[in-house]
Design an enzyme around this catalytic site. Structure first.
Site, mmCIF file in Angstrom:
data_model
loop_
_atom_site.group_PDB
_atom_site.id
_atom_site.type_symbol
_atom_site.label_atom_id
_atom_site.label_comp_id
_atom_site.label_asym_id
_atom_site.label_seq_id
_atom_site.Cartn_x
_atom_site.Cartn_y
_atom_site.Cartn_z
ATOM 1 N N ASP A 1 10.057 17.873 -4.184
ATOM 2 C CA ASP A 1 9.556 17.074 -3.621
ATOM 3 C C ASP A 1 8.690 16.493 -3.459
ATOM 4 O O ASP A 1 7.812 16.614 -4.877
ATOM 5 C CB ASP A 1 9.585 17.951 -2.189
ATOM 6 N N GLU B 1 7.673 21.048 -0.564
ATOM 7 C CA GLU B 1 6.279 21.668 -0.872
ATOM 8 C C GLU B 1 5.346 21.812 -0.170
ATOM 9 O O GLU B 1 4.222 21.984 0.194
ATOM 10 C CB GLU B 1 6.341 22.671 -1.983
#
Length: 365
Positions: free
Chosen positions: A72, A130
Site C-alpha cells: 500500500d 501498513e
C-alpha cells in the site's frame, strides 16, 4: 496489469507504481503480485490471505530468510503514473510509492523469480495497510492467524534505506501530560488558575532534556523526547481550566517499553500534571551478530557504496524482533522522500540493492 518478474527490477518498479494501491485499496496490486508469483516462479507455495500474498520454498536448506514488503501507499498526489527523468546526471523514477516501498517490493519479486540456486529457503510476505493505523496492518492478521509464516533466521524488510542496512529500529512512546486549573473571565484573571500556564514547567523540562546516545552492534542510536501537540484554551476571554501536552519519546532498542515509560516519568517527576500513556511500541535490536544477519552485513560492507547504520523511526522489523528473529530494513530510496509529492528513487539504487541481495541469497559472500 501483468507483471513480468524476470524483467529488470527498474521496469518492475515502474509497473508497480502504475497500479494505484492506496491503503485499503490494494486488491488490484495484490492480485497482480499473486498471479505473477503463481505463474513465474518455481518451488514456491503461494497463499493469498485477504490482501496479503505469502510464498515460500521448502528445499530443506539450513536457514530461512523472510523478504517482507507492504503493497500500500499513502494517498496519491498527482504522482501516478510514474515518470522517468534525469537529474544531476542520474536517472530517477518519480511516482507514489517509488520509495515507500514499491522499489523494495520489485527487488524481492524479481529475485524470487531469478535466484536459481539459493543458499537459504525463502519466505515472501507482501502485505496491506501498513500506512494506516497499526490495527489494520496485514502483518497483524498473519501473526494472529498464520504465525508460522513469520518464522525465519532473518527477516529483511524492503523499507527505503538508501541501499544501506538500517538495523533494528527505535521504540516509540506517547504520553499525555494534563494540567488542571480554575476557569475565570480573562478581565479578572486573578480569580482563576491558568491551566495553560501550568504547562510551562513541562516545556522547561523538555527544553533542558539531553538525549542519550548508545552504540548497539556498531549502530549508533540517538533518543529524542519532544512535545508534539499542545491543547488548551476555551475562548478569547476565558482563563482555561484544562490543558495538555502530548510528548513523544523515541527510545533506543536497549530499553523496553516499561523502562522507557519509567524514564519519562522520571523526567517529569514532581510536576503537577496527570501522566497518561496513549501509545507505545517496542524497538528492535539490530541482531547483527546472528549468523544469517552477519552474512548480509558482510555482503553490504563488501559492496563499498553502502554500509550499516541505526534505523531512526519505527518499522515492522519490531514485529519480528519480538519473536526473537533478527530483522533489518534494506531497500532502495531515501526514506526522507517517502510520502512526498515529489517522491522518487534513483535507478542505480534499485540495481545496487538487487545485486547485493542476490549475492547474499545465493551465498556469494
Amino acid at each position: 496489469m501483468t507483471l513480468d518478474l524476470h524483467a529488470d527490477p527498474v521496469a518492475l518498479t515502474a509497473a508497480l507504481v502504475d497500479i494505484p494501491s492506496v491503503s485499503r485499496e490494494e486488491a488490484a496490486i495484490t492480485t497482480a503480485v499473486e498471479t505473477a508469483l503463481r505463474t513465474q516462479t518455481s518451488g514456491f507455495e503461494v497463499v493469498r490471505h485477504g490482501n496479503v500474498v505469502l510464498a515460500r520454498t521448502d528445499r530443506g536448506l539450513p536457514t530461512r530468510v523472510v523478504l517482507a514488503g507492504h503493497l500500500d501507499t499513502v494517498p496519491i498526489a498527482d504522482n501516478v503514473p510514474g515518470r522517468f527523468t534525469v537529474e544531476n546526471g542520474s536517472e530517477v523514477l518519480y511516482g507514489c510509492g517509488s520509495v515507500d516501498m514499491k522499489s523494495g517490493d520489485a527487488v524481492f519479486l524479481h529475485l524470487a523469480a531469478t535466484v536459481a540456486e539459493p543458499a537459504h529457503d525463502l519466505t515472501l510476505i507482501f502485505y496491506d495497510c501498513e500506512e494506516i493505523a497499526a490495527e489494520f496492518n496485514g502483518l497483524n492478521t498473519i501473526e494472529r492467524e498464520l504465525p508460522e509464516w513469520l518464522d525465519a533466521d532473518l527477516a529483511i524488510l524492503g523499507e527505503p534505506s538508501g541501499g544501506w542496512i538500517e538495523a533494528g529500529c527505535q521504540g516509540t512512546l506517547r504520553v499525555r501530560l494534563s494540567t488542571a486549573g480554575v476557569r475565570a473571565h480573562s478581565a479578572r484573571s486573578w480569580l482563576g488558575d491558568n491551566a495553560v500556564h501550568r504547562l510551562a514547567p513541562i516545556l522547561a523540562r523538555l527544553s533542558e532534556y539531553r538525549a542519550r546516545e548508545v552504540d548497539i552492534d556498531g549502530c549508533r542510536y540517538r533518543e529524542g523526547l519532544s512535545a508534539v501537540r499542545i491543547e488548551g484554551g476555551v475562548a478569547g476571554n476565558v482563563v482555561p481550566d484544562a490543558a495538555a501536552v502530548e510528548v513523544n519519546f523515541r527510545f533506543a532498542p536497549d530499553r523496553t517499553v516499561q523502562q522507557a515509560t519509567e524514564h519519562v516519568r522520571e523526567v517529569f517527576a514532581g510536576l503537577e500534571s496527570e501522566f497518561t500513556v496513549t501509545d507505545a511500541a517496542p524497538g528492535a535490536l539490530p541482531g547483527l551478530t546472528a549468523p544469517a544477519a552477519k552474512g548480509l552485513a558482510d555482503v553490504v560492507r563488501a559492496h563499498g557504496s553502502a554500509g550499516i547504520r541505526a534505523k531512526y523511526g519505527w518499522t515492522d522489523v519490531s514485529r519480528f524482533a519480538a519473536r526473537g528473529i533478527p530483522a533489518v530494513n534494506f531497500g532502495p530510496g531515501d526514506p526522507n522522500l517517502a510520502h512526498k509529492r515529489d517522491e522518487h528513487v534513483p535507478l542505480a539504487q534499485i540495481t545496487a540493492v538487487t545485486e547485493m541481495l542476490r549475492a547474499y541469497l545465493e551465498g556469494n559472500q
